[in-house]
Design an enzyme around this catalytic site. Structure first.
Site, PDB file in Angstrom:
ATOM      1  N   LYS A 270       0.835  -1.198   0.000  1.00 60.85           N
ATOM      2  CA  LYS A 270       0.000   0.000   0.000  1.00 60.85           C
ATOM      3  C   LYS A 270       0.873   1.253   0.000  1.00 60.85           C
ATOM      4  O   LYS A 270       1.761   1.400   0.838  1.00 60.85           O
ATOM      5  CB  LYS A 270      -0.920  -0.033   1.226  1.00 60.85           C
ATOM      6  N   HIS A 282       5.970 -13.902   0.808  1.00 66.02           N
ATOM      7  CA  HIS A 282       4.720 -14.384   1.383  1.00 66.02           C
ATOM      8  C   HIS A 282       4.412 -13.745   2.739  1.00 66.02           C
ATOM      9  O   HIS A 282       5.301 -13.387   3.495  1.00 66.02           O
ATOM     10  CB  HIS A 282       4.712 -15.917   1.540  1.00 66.02           C
ATOM     11  N   TYR A 285       3.148  -7.441   4.991  1.00 64.22           N
ATOM     12  CA  TYR A 285       2.477  -6.176   4.727  1.00 64.22           C
ATOM     13  C   TYR A 285       3.526  -5.072   4.615  1.00 64.22           C
ATOM     14  O   TYR A 285       4.300  -4.834   5.549  1.00 64.22           O
ATOM     15  CB  TYR A 285       1.489  -5.828   5.845  1.00 64.22           C
ATOM     16  N   ALA A 342      15.506 -12.544  12.552  1.00 65.45           N
ATOM     17  CA  ALA A 342      14.105 -12.955  12.597  1.00 65.45           C
ATOM     18  C   ALA A 342      13.498 -12.668  13.969  1.00 65.45           C
ATOM     19  O   ALA A 342      14.149 -12.785  14.998  1.00 65.45           O
ATOM     20  CB  ALA A 342      13.987 -14.438  12.266  1.00 65.45           C
ATOM     21  N   ARG A 359      14.954  -8.629  20.228  1.00 66.17           N
ATOM     22  CA  ARG A 359      14.090  -9.664  20.804  1.00 66.17           C
ATOM     23  C   ARG A 359      14.690 -10.068  22.141  1.00 66.17           C
ATOM     24  O   ARG A 359      15.901  -9.942  22.355  1.00 66.17           O
ATOM     25  CB  ARG A 359      13.972 -10.866  19.866  1.00 66.17           C
TER      26      ARG A 359
END
Length: 381
Positions: A270, A282, A285, A342, A359
């Site tokens: 977008k 995959h 967004y 990740a 993380r």
């Protein structure tokens, strides 16, 4: 067509209220009739359009006219006086369009005809209105008059067939003509294949040797050569050459996707720029972002661009690697060649060629599960 001027007489119902769309502004194959008619006339060599209508309807018509069309509005109540000023001194013939017509290649029955400019002026002087056929007029073929909404609906299969025949003649390959819908404004390059379930709408331009479908909708997009859009929706965006979109991707307005890009399954883009060679394979967004070239997006990446009040942009440099399940909390910049581990949530800028980890450290408590089962006295299901 040797005419340079067309005079279009709009029907009285052009001034209907907003609750009821006038016939000339109603869509056929997604395109308003007025838009299609004017674009077709300009494509046939008409350089100036004189539209005769009620003054109150003129502002409403303007958004439906081709952007580059030379249009002059004429007050229907005093069109004789105004048309005389416009047509006097003109040479050659004038194309006259009386009411709502569709350019689908059939006999017009007198709704569309051409006549010498001086004969048109004679009629206006004699009758005080355009109320009779001028001398020397010739009925034009290639148009279908429609008088109401029911006739417009009935004309859709014919329009669809004529549009399809035009693209087939230009080298477009359609696997099943009964399952493909093409807006009359759409342009398609030779060698492109349209698979079943394809819908092409608006000012869409498809390049050569593309594959569109199955089950794809492309609206107001420009698509380069050798690009594939599979089971996806793309809207008001530009997509480059040798790019694949889908299956099940969603490209929202104001996006620019480069060449050799992969936009894979369950990806949404977008208002973003995606550089050449970038892979978004995959479940990702990308919103309000500027992405460089050869970026790799891992599965589950999200650009978190909205704080509940305002939208912010992310900037992602060339050759960066975004690990799976990464959150990029905008506004944030990711430098060229950097690597994001990740599962990270990135809230600060990442320098070029750096590794970013955001993380908590993993903690392992050995035997914990066995003790829990013993405490509860049963095994977990």
């Amino acid at each position: 067509m040797d005419q340079k001027i067309a005079v279009l007489f709009m029907p009285d119902n052009i001034a209907c209220t907003e609750e009821k769309t006038p016939l000339m502004l109603q869509p056929i194959l997604f395109c308003p009739v007025l838009t299609w008619m004017c674009a077709e006339l300009c494509g046939r060599g008409i350089e100036r359009l004189f539209i005769v209508s009620d003054v109150s309807a003129q502002e409403r018509m303007k958004p439906y006219l081709p952007k580059d069309a030379d249009v002059t509005f004429v007050d229907g109540a005093k069109h004789a006086e105004e048309l005389l000023k416009l047509l006097e001194g003109e040479t050659g013939s004038i194309l006259i369009v009386n009411g709502v017509v569709l350019p689908v290649g059939v006999f017009s029955g007198g709704a569309v005809y051409s006549a010498p400019a001086d004969a048109c002026c004679d009629v206006l002087r004699e009758h005080g209105a355009f109320a009779a056929f001028p001398k020397g007029c010739e009925i034009s073929k290639g148009f279908l008059p429609v008088g109401d909404t029911e006739e417009l609906r009935a004309a859709q299969p014919m329009c669809r067939q004529k549009i399809m025949e035009k693209h087939l003649a230009n080298g477009v390959i359609v696997m099943d003509t009964n399952s493909v819908y093409i807006d009359p404004r759409v342009k398609i390059g030779a060698g492109t294949t349209l698979l079943p379930g394809t819908i092409l709408r608006g000012e869409t331009v498809i390049g050569e040797h593309c594959t569109i479908g199955p089950n794809a909708m492309v609206r107001d997009c420009t698509v380069g050569d050798f690009t594939e859009i599979n089971a996806s929706q793309t809207n008001e965006s530009t997509i480059g050459s040798h790019t694949t979109v889908g299956p099940f991707a969603y490209v929202r307005p104001n996006s620019t996707i480069g060449d050799h890009v992969k936009v894979g399954d369950f990806v949404e883009i977008k208002n973003s720029v995606i550089g050449n060679g970038t892979k978004i394979s995959h479940l990702t967004y990308v919103g309000d972002s500027d992405c460089g070239e050869r970026v790799n997006f891992g599965c589950g990446t999200v650009t978190t661009n909205y704080d509940g009040f305002r939208k912010y942009r992310c900037t992602i440099g060339d050759d960066s690697f975004i690990g799976c399940n990464t959150n990029l909390v905008a506004p944030v910049k990711v430098g060229e060649g950097s690597y994001i581990a990740a599962g990270s949530t990135i809230t600060d800028d990442v320098p070029a060629d750096a590794l970013a980890l955001a993380r908590t450290k993993q903690t392992v408590k050995e035997g914990w599960a066995a003790r829990r089962r013993a405490l509860l006295g049963k095994k977990e299901k």
